[in-house]
Design a protein around this motif. Structure first.
Motif, PDB file in Angstrom:
ATOM      1  N   PRO A 198       0.828  -1.214   0.000  1.00  0.00           N
ATOM      2  CA  PRO A 198       0.000   0.000   0.000  1.00  0.00           C
ATOM      3  C   PRO A 198       0.865   1.268   0.000  1.00  0.00           C
ATOM      4  CG  PRO A 198      -0.606  -1.480   1.795  1.00  0.00           C
ATOM      5  CD  PRO A 198       0.626  -2.031   1.164  1.00  0.00           C
ATOM      6  N   ILE A 199       0.522   2.210  -0.848  1.00  0.00           N
ATOM      7  CA  ILE A 199       1.297   3.461  -0.923  1.00  0.00           C
ATOM      8  C   ILE A 199       0.407   4.690  -0.826  1.00  0.00           C
ATOM      9  CG2 ILE A 199       3.221   2.444  -2.200  1.00  0.00           C
ATOM     10  CD1 ILE A 199       2.020   3.739  -4.723  1.00  0.00           C
ATOM     11  N   ALA A 200      -0.812   4.531  -0.345  1.00  0.00           N
ATOM     12  CA  ALA A 200      -1.733   5.667  -0.241  1.00  0.00           C
ATOM     13  C   ALA A 200      -1.131   6.782   0.607  1.00  0.00           C
ATOM     14  CB  ALA A 200      -3.064   5.220   0.339  1.00  0.00           C
ATOM     15  N   HIS A 201      -0.385   6.426   1.640  1.00  0.00           N
ATOM     16  CA  HIS A 201       0.216   7.435   2.510  1.00  0.00           C
ATOM     17  C   HIS A 201       1.220   8.307   1.746  1.00  0.00           C
ATOM     18  CE1 HIS A 201       3.142   4.169   2.611  1.00  0.00           C
ATOM     19  NE2 HIS A 201       4.036   5.054   2.992  1.00  0.00           N
ATOM     20  N   VAL A 202       1.867   7.743   0.757  1.00  0.00           N
ATOM     21  CA  VAL A 202       2.818   8.508  -0.048  1.00  0.00           C
ATOM     22  C   VAL A 202       2.073   9.550  -0.873  1.00  0.00           C
ATOM     23  CG1 VAL A 202       4.524   8.371  -1.915  1.00  0.00           C
ATOM     24  CG2 VAL A 202       4.451   6.595  -0.144  1.00  0.00           C
ATOM     25  N   TYR A 203       0.969   9.127  -1.495  1.00  0.00           N
ATOM     26  CA  TYR A 203       0.177  10.065  -2.294  1.00  0.00           C
ATOM     27  C   TYR A 203      -0.462  11.142  -1.433  1.00  0.00           C
ATOM     28  CZ  TYR A 203       0.794   6.984  -6.262  1.00  0.00           C
ATOM     29  OH  TYR A 203       1.342   6.240  -7.271  1.00  0.00           O
ATOM     30  N   LEU A 204      -0.916  10.781  -0.244  1.00  0.00           N
ATOM     31  CA  LEU A 204      -1.493  11.776   0.664  1.00  0.00           C
ATOM     32  C   LEU A 204      -0.446  12.805   1.049  1.00  0.00           C
ATOM     33  CD1 LEU A 204      -3.754  12.929   2.388  1.00  0.00           C
ATOM     34  CD2 LEU A 204      -3.068  11.324   4.199  1.00  0.00           C
TER      35      LEU A 204
END
Length: 69
Positions: A24-30
């Motif tokens: 998961p990389i959602a935190h990077v995009y956020l």
């Protein structure tokens, strides 16, 4: 992360090769979105005309994206 060096090509040193994780990389995009928002907020202060309207619209779109649940 898989990391390896490739051979020298045409007298130039190699560029490191790596494979990114499939996790998961959602935190990077956020994080990127929040940094972009902050940068645009600073730019709005010193801009005028069409540029200012464009920045304000971008901030509106970011705000709406962050409100989605």
């Amino acid at each position: 992360m898989n990391y390896e060096l490739r051979d020298e090509v045409a007298g130039y040193n190699s560029i490191p090769y790596f494979e990114a994780s499939n996790g998961p990389i959602a935190h990077v995009y956020l994080d990127l979105l929040l940094k972009t928002r902050d940068m645009i907020q600073r730019a709005v202060i010193s801009s005028t005309g069409e540029t200012k309207l464009h920045y304000e619209f971008m901030l509106y779109r970011i705000k709406k994206a962050l409100e989605k649940k």
